[in-house]
Design an enzyme around this catalytic site. Structure first.
Site, short mmCIF file in Angstrom:
data_model
loop_
_atom_site.label_atom_id
_atom_site.label_comp_id
_atom_site.label_asym_id
_atom_site.label_seq_id
_atom_site.Cartn_x
_atom_site.Cartn_y
_atom_site.Cartn_z
N ASP A 392 -1.47 -11.68 -12.11
CA ASP A 392 -1.47 -12.12 -13.50
C ASP A 392 -2.91 -12.48 -13.87
O ASP A 392 -3.79 -12.53 -13.00
CB ASP A 392 -0.54 -13.33 -13.63
CG ASP A 392 -0.52 -13.90 -15.04
OD1 ASP A 392 -0.51 -13.10 -15.99
OD2 ASP A 392 -0.53 -15.13 -15.18
N GLY A 675 -0.10 -9.75 -20.11
CA GLY A 675 0.51 -9.62 -21.42
C GLY A 675 -0.52 -9.42 -22.52
O GLY A 675 -0.17 -9.35 -23.69
#
Length: 1192
Positions: A392, A675
């Site tokens: 991430d 994201g």
């Protein structure tokens, strides 16, 4: 909904308040919890049943049963039962201890007290006696006993604050509020006792952020959602008291529903070892068959005539039946090729490695007192074989500490710094920030360097005021005052904290909120807005809005969200401003800033009332509620007027660049799954050194459908492999051997570095069955892969894709709830203790506070664990084959009678006493090179990725080594004893002396062998090796003494044999000759191999030895800076749920990345870096640095 099948038949839950008799007919679970597995009566049978489900234990139990049959057993039962009982007992004690603490924890929780409203009186009841439908009173700082519907509280409007750390790890407070119709009940016991509302809601589930239900009371229905529910495990904070109605109890609560078992993970060595054990069993059966056939032949040809001392009736048993019995006898004797102590030793070694990780002070984050934690003990050696890391970004690569840096308001950028010639310039330490000291409630740590924004505020620019007003109103922040009267914000995302703090410092101070109002201070004036509606965020909407009525009676909708989403909702009149703001967003993203678009809409009162009535109807619906609400949100969030955009900075964590570079040199591929938007993802790639300006090409996949995605992927492969070379066949390599061949082809074909960027929309098509092969082939040939705009599910799908088709060991690392699925999918899951709670940590196998510790976890602890486990297994299999196969050779000289060579007590104690501790010491403490050199030379990591230290080939070498040693151990003593006499002229070629000589030779040979195998000597290694030899002789002389014979004459018949044999010089000469013949070939081979074909590890060891003699001053690595062109990008991503907003947009500054561990950005070349590192002014080091072809 009755009897034991109620869980299958329950489609909705019906609960009536204050009516136990009504609720009991549904047989809902009570509030007692059971996490323990056993009780006093069931422990023994259940635990034994569980243990004998393990193949190894069941195998040894079968051997024990065979040994109880006199006709086939040459060994007494204790040779198997002693180690088996020892293992079973150790495991049982461990399980019993764990279960005792579970019982203790269960009792502690079940016996907690709560005030329950029974018969119109508040009574203290134990938690386990609480029933569904009861009304409970909670007081400040109390734990919540069950999942409750909040009825009333001490706070205005039925508000209460809860801490959910036990549920999701987040320590910030969350607000819950009661329905207005029940908040009026207050603390009136009589009214609460008369409350008879009926709740119809969803069945028990594990969704912490979602609840749907309807409360029917006084002929009206009221919609219930997650904001009306307080979950078990929460703690009531900053609220004097509250009352709640029990909806779910005990095992039905969401806390217990989320306590399911984690997926069991096994290492590649475990899987290989299981295969090898099956092979050994097959080998054991083959040996048994050979010896059984030999016995049958011997019986038929020799046995009938062998009657000098043996008398039996002719024809009493056939040679075939004798061979059958002999087969089982040898299965028992030869079973020690896979001793039960192997599995115990493996677990002990892994436990030791886990403690080393927990105790590593170099992985301890002192700022927050967070140590590294190995949350599992079964995966340590897998850390030394990682090939792919899936990371991430926000909170993992970056700090997740947000700072408001820039903004665009009405087409003008604020936050830039200009010189006297009005030219944009860098912010330096000499530049004076805006002075906020005159504002008493300003955040003292907030800094802003552009004075023009303050001037616009003072001049009363309406657009600027509206922009800051929106930031102060459109959020989920909670406010409170500390003991000093200072305003404190409780934020659920660092982004919101940065925006609300910015508005606060510029004069628009968020003060407080209730379910119906929001109060802010606008430039010194207190203003209260009526909160009419809150349009929550989710991953589909990617925005949030509030609808408020100002004191003038105007209704306003304020919205903030992802620019791609919000720009589609704008009124056509915003075209010019939209163009300017888009340019500004590109500039912000090029600097690595996280961006949001800001817009508003004026609403007509009549239109809003009609819309709100439809929203109430949708909230009251029991079917398709979410779809109807989403449609209404879409309807009102249109024709927005653009105000501008915000830009927030999230800096890289310390040491990220160095860690990424080092892991890349270790041949570990790092994929970033974020994201963020595409441009921001590219920017973080450059900031982390995963992307460089020197790369040959960066492939960007942005197709809108499967056909476009497939074409883009294939076009990228053509560019990568060349137009005239059709490398791909559309199939993915699965076997390690084929994978190595593929890698060699790629090395010949690809002459440069490539990167792949793909967005979430395209990734959804690329993961389809007919396209994913193209995606995987291309991605695995690229040096860097960045997947942007991906969902948590897509993260897990990418990990599963690589796991399934590449046969590679994967690691996933993240810090947020949206990383949990990825962490659970990978072979190894690592959680970062960051700003987004502890969900990722709780789901992980290993956890620590900073990404940079991953370098030490893999290159030091992972590599050492793999190295140690491989050496342990190689030695263990060698030792046991050498020990066991002596019986096979002896069978040819004892008429295949299944007679053992060794004393039975020696067979029993060899693995659990005589040789267990030295191999454990090596498996726990050994290391080939120091921890610093493991970090400085990442190429040392590659053998683990290629399974070079323990594989099927290595196993066969160990087996052959053991066979050779067994031959030497048997035939040298046999030849020496064939015709020999002692110093006193007496014949010493008896069976007992032969057995003692072989046993002593075996113990000394395996001890010398482990001394040769040990690379790193500690005090413990010395004590265990020499101590084990001493223990052997102590036990040997004791068992052969007159005293022990007098007590146990049947068990210890070799009285005086040890003393008689080991006082003979010829016996010691035989032992010496056996030892030399066993170990000299190994010494010669290793000497030649290290001298002629040294591995990188061998060369580093030479360097370490040379370093001790001459330690030159260490030179600092050169520091360079990379300038890059502007790259635009935006960021926006949230966690779903009220208040968990704007938490995963991810940006980084591309220009002049900040220093990390004293290193801003270093360009490394894998060969020259290691050479430069290892040139240390000695001849050994010089030769090492010049050897550019490193053999692994």
């Amino acid at each position: 909904m009755f009897c034991s099948e109620k869980k299958l038949r329950e489609v909705e839950r019906i609960v009536k308040a204050n009516d136990r008799e009504y609720n009991e007919k549904f047989q809902y679970a009570d509030n007692r919890i059971h996490t323990s597995k056993y009780n006093i009566l069931t422990f023994l049978p259940i635990n034994l049943f569980e243990q004998f489900q393990r193949v190894a234990n069941a195998y040894f139990l079968c051997l024990l049963i065979l040994q109880l049959i006199p006709e086939i057993s040459s060994l007494t039962w204790f040779t198997t039962i002693v180690p088996l009982v020892l293992v079973i007992t150790m495991t049982a004690v461990k399980d019993a201890t764990d279960d005792y603490f579970r019982h203790k924890s269960d009792n502690q929780v079940n016996n907690r007290q709560s005030e329950v409203l029974i018969n119109s009186k508040l009574q203290n009841e134990k938690w386990m006696n609480v029933k569904v439908g009861d009304i409970i009173k909670l007081e400040n700082n109390q734990f919540v006993a069950a999942d409750l519907l909040l009825l009333s509280s001490s706070e205005p409007h039925g508000l209460c604050y809860v801490e959910t750390a036990e549920l999701d790890g987040e320590t910030n407070l969350k607000v819950r509020h009661a329905l207005s119709v029940t908040s009026e009940l207050g603390a009136d016991i009589s009214r609460l006792a008369g409350f008879d509302g009926i709740v119809v809601c969803e069945v028990p589930n594990n969704k912490l952020d979602k609840f749907m239900g309807i409360l029917s009371w006084k002929d009206s229905k009221h919609s219930l959602n997650n904001e009306k529910i307080i979950l078990r495990g929460c703690i009531l904070r900053n609220t004097s008291w509250c009352f709640g109605m029990v909806i779910f109890a005990g095992p039905d609560t969401k806390l217990m529903q989320n306590s399911g078992k984690t997926k069991f993970k096994r290492t590649s060595i475990d899987r290989l070892m299981n295969t090898l054990v099956l092979w050994i069993f097959g080998f054991l059966i083959c040996l048994g068959i050979i010896l059984a056939i030999g016995n049958s032949i011997w019986e038929s040809q020799t046995g009938d005539q062998f009657r000098t001392f043996l008398f039996w009736n002719e024809g009493e048993k056939s040679s075939v039946f004798s061979g059958f019995l002999t087969f089982w006898s040898y299965i028992i004797i030869l079973n020690t090729v896979v001793p039960i102590s192997l599995y115990v030793s493996v677990e002990v070694i892994r436990l030791g490695h886990s403690y080393f990780i927990n105790w590593d002070r170099k992985m301890y984050y002192s700022r927050k007192a967070i140590p590294a934690v190995a949350r599992t003990t079964t995966l340590n050696e897998e850390l030394g074989q990682i090939e792919y890391i899936f990371s991430d970004k926000t909170g993992t690569l970056t700090q997740n500490i947000m700072t408001f840096k820039r903004c665009s308001i009405n087409g003008r950028i604020y936050g830039e710094v200009h010189d006297d010639l009005d030219q944009k310039t860098e912010i330096t330490q000499e530049k004076e920030p805006v002075d906020f000291s005159v504002k008493s409630q300003a955040d003292r740590e907030f800094q802003f360097f552009d004075h023009h924004l303050m001037e616009s505020i003072k001049m009363g620019d309406p657009k600027v005021h509206e922009f800051l007003r929106l930031l102060a109103l459109c959020h989920t922040v909670m406010s409170e005052e500390n003991s000093a009267g200072e305003l404190i914000y409780q934020v659920q995302s660092p982004d919101e904290g940065a925006l609300v703090t910015a508005a606060r410092n510029f004069g628009f101070i968020f003060k407080s909120r209730t379910p119906e109002t929001i109060t802010i201070e606008e430039l010194g004036t207190l203003v209260t807005y009526q909160l009419l509606a809150f349009l929550d965020f989710n991953n589909t909407r990617k925005r949030m809005s509030v609808i408020v009525r100002n004191p003038e009676g105007q209704i306003k909708l304020y919205s903030k969200g992802a620019d791609t989403i919000l720009f589609e909702k704008l009124h056509p009149s915003n075209e010019v401003l939209l163009s300017l703001t888009s340019d500004h967003l590109s500039e912000f993203a090029g600097e690595g800033l996280r961006t949001l678009a800001i817009a508003y809409r004026d609403l007509d009162d009549k239109y809003f009332k009609e819309w709100h009535k439809m929203l109430e109807d949708a909230n009251a619906a029991t079917e398709e509620r979410d779809e109807r609400i989403a449609g209404l949100y879409e309807e009102i969030e249109r024709d927005l007027m653009l105000l501008g955009a915000t830009a927030v900075e999230d800096k890289l964590q310390e040491g990220v660049i160095e860690t990424v570079t080092s892991l890349s040199l270790a041949n570990i591929k790092i994929w970033v799954l974020t994201g963020d938007k595409q441009e921001t993802a590219i920017n973080i790639g450059y900031a982390c050194n995963m992307l460089t300006d020197d790369m040959n090409d960066v492939f960007v996949i942005a197709g809108n459908n499967a056909v476009e995605v497939r074409e883009e992927l294939r076009k990228a492969k053509q560019n990568l492999f060349g137009q005239n070379r059709n490398f791909s066949n559309g199939h993915v390599v699965c076997e390690k051997k084929q994978q190595l061949e593929l890698d060699s082809i790629v090395e010949e074909t690809i002459t440069g570095d490539y990167a792949l960027i793909i967005n979430g929309h395209s990734l959804a098509h690329a993961l389809e069955s007919d396209v994913k092969n193209d995606l995987l082939e291309l991605a695995c040939m690229c040096k860097t892969v960045i997947c942007c705009r991906v969902t948590p599910l897509q993260k897990a799908q990418v990990v599963e894709l690589v796991k399934k088709y590449r046969n590679a060991v994967t690691l996933a690392i993240g810090d947020g709830a949206n990383d949990v699925s990825m962490i659970k999918s990978a072979h190894i899951g690592v959680g970062i203790s960051g700003q987004e709670g502890l969900q990722a940590v709780l789901a992980s196998d290993y956890s620590f506070a900073q990404f940079r510790y991953l370098q030490r976890l893999l290159l030091v602890h992972g590599r050492w664990s793999y190295f140690r486990m491989c050496k342990f297994l190689c030695y263990f299999f060698y030792k046991n084959f050498a020990f066991t196969l002596v019986h096979f050779w002896f069978g040819f000289f004892c008429g295949f009678s299944a007679q053992t060579v060794y004393d039975q007590w020696f067979i029993t104690l060899f693995n659990i006493v005589y040789t267990s501790l030295p191999v454990l010491a090596m498996g726990i403490f050994d290391q080939d090179v120091s921890d610093q050199n493991s970090v400085d030379c990442p190429q040392l990591y590659k053998p683990g990725q290629l399974n070079l230290l323990f594989n099927k080939r290595k196993f066969f070498i160990c087996v052959l080594h053991g066979i050779y040693t067994s031959l030497v151990l048997f035939f040298i003593p046999y030849g020496a004893f064939y015709n020999v006499a002692g110093e006193d002229g007496q014949h010493i070629a008896d069976y007992q002396s032969f057995a003692v000589t072989m046993a002593t030779s075996l113990v000394i040979v395996v001890s010398v062998q482990i001394a040769l195998d040990t690379s790193y000597w500690t005090f413990i290694n010395h004590v265990f090796i020499w101590g084990s030899i001493a223990i052997y002789f102590s036990i040997l002389f004791t068992m052969h003494s007159n005293g022990i014979f007098g007590i146990f004459p049947n068990q210890f018949p070799f009285v005086g044999n040890a003393r008689h044999s080991l006082t003979q010089k010829c016996i010691w000469l035989v032992i010496l000759l056996t030892t030399v013949a066993s170990v000299m070939p190994v010494v010669a081979f290793r000497f030649l191999k290290v001298d002629l074909y040294p591995t990188l590890s061998d060369q580093i060891r030479r360097w370490q030895k040379a370093q001790k003699k001459a330690r030159p001053p260490s030179s600092r690595r050169p520091r360079t800076r990379r300038s890059s062109s502007r790259r635009s990008g935006y960021a926006f991503a949230h966690q779903e749920g009220y208040g968990e907003l704007i938490t995963s947009g991810k940006n980084m500054r591309a220009k002049n990345p900040p220093p990390t561990s004293g290193l801003e950005k270093t360009h490394y070349n894998s060969t020259s870096w290691i050479e430069n590192l290892c040139k240390k002014t000695t001849d050994t080091v010089s030769s090492f640095s010049q050897d550019k072809t490193v053999k692994l």
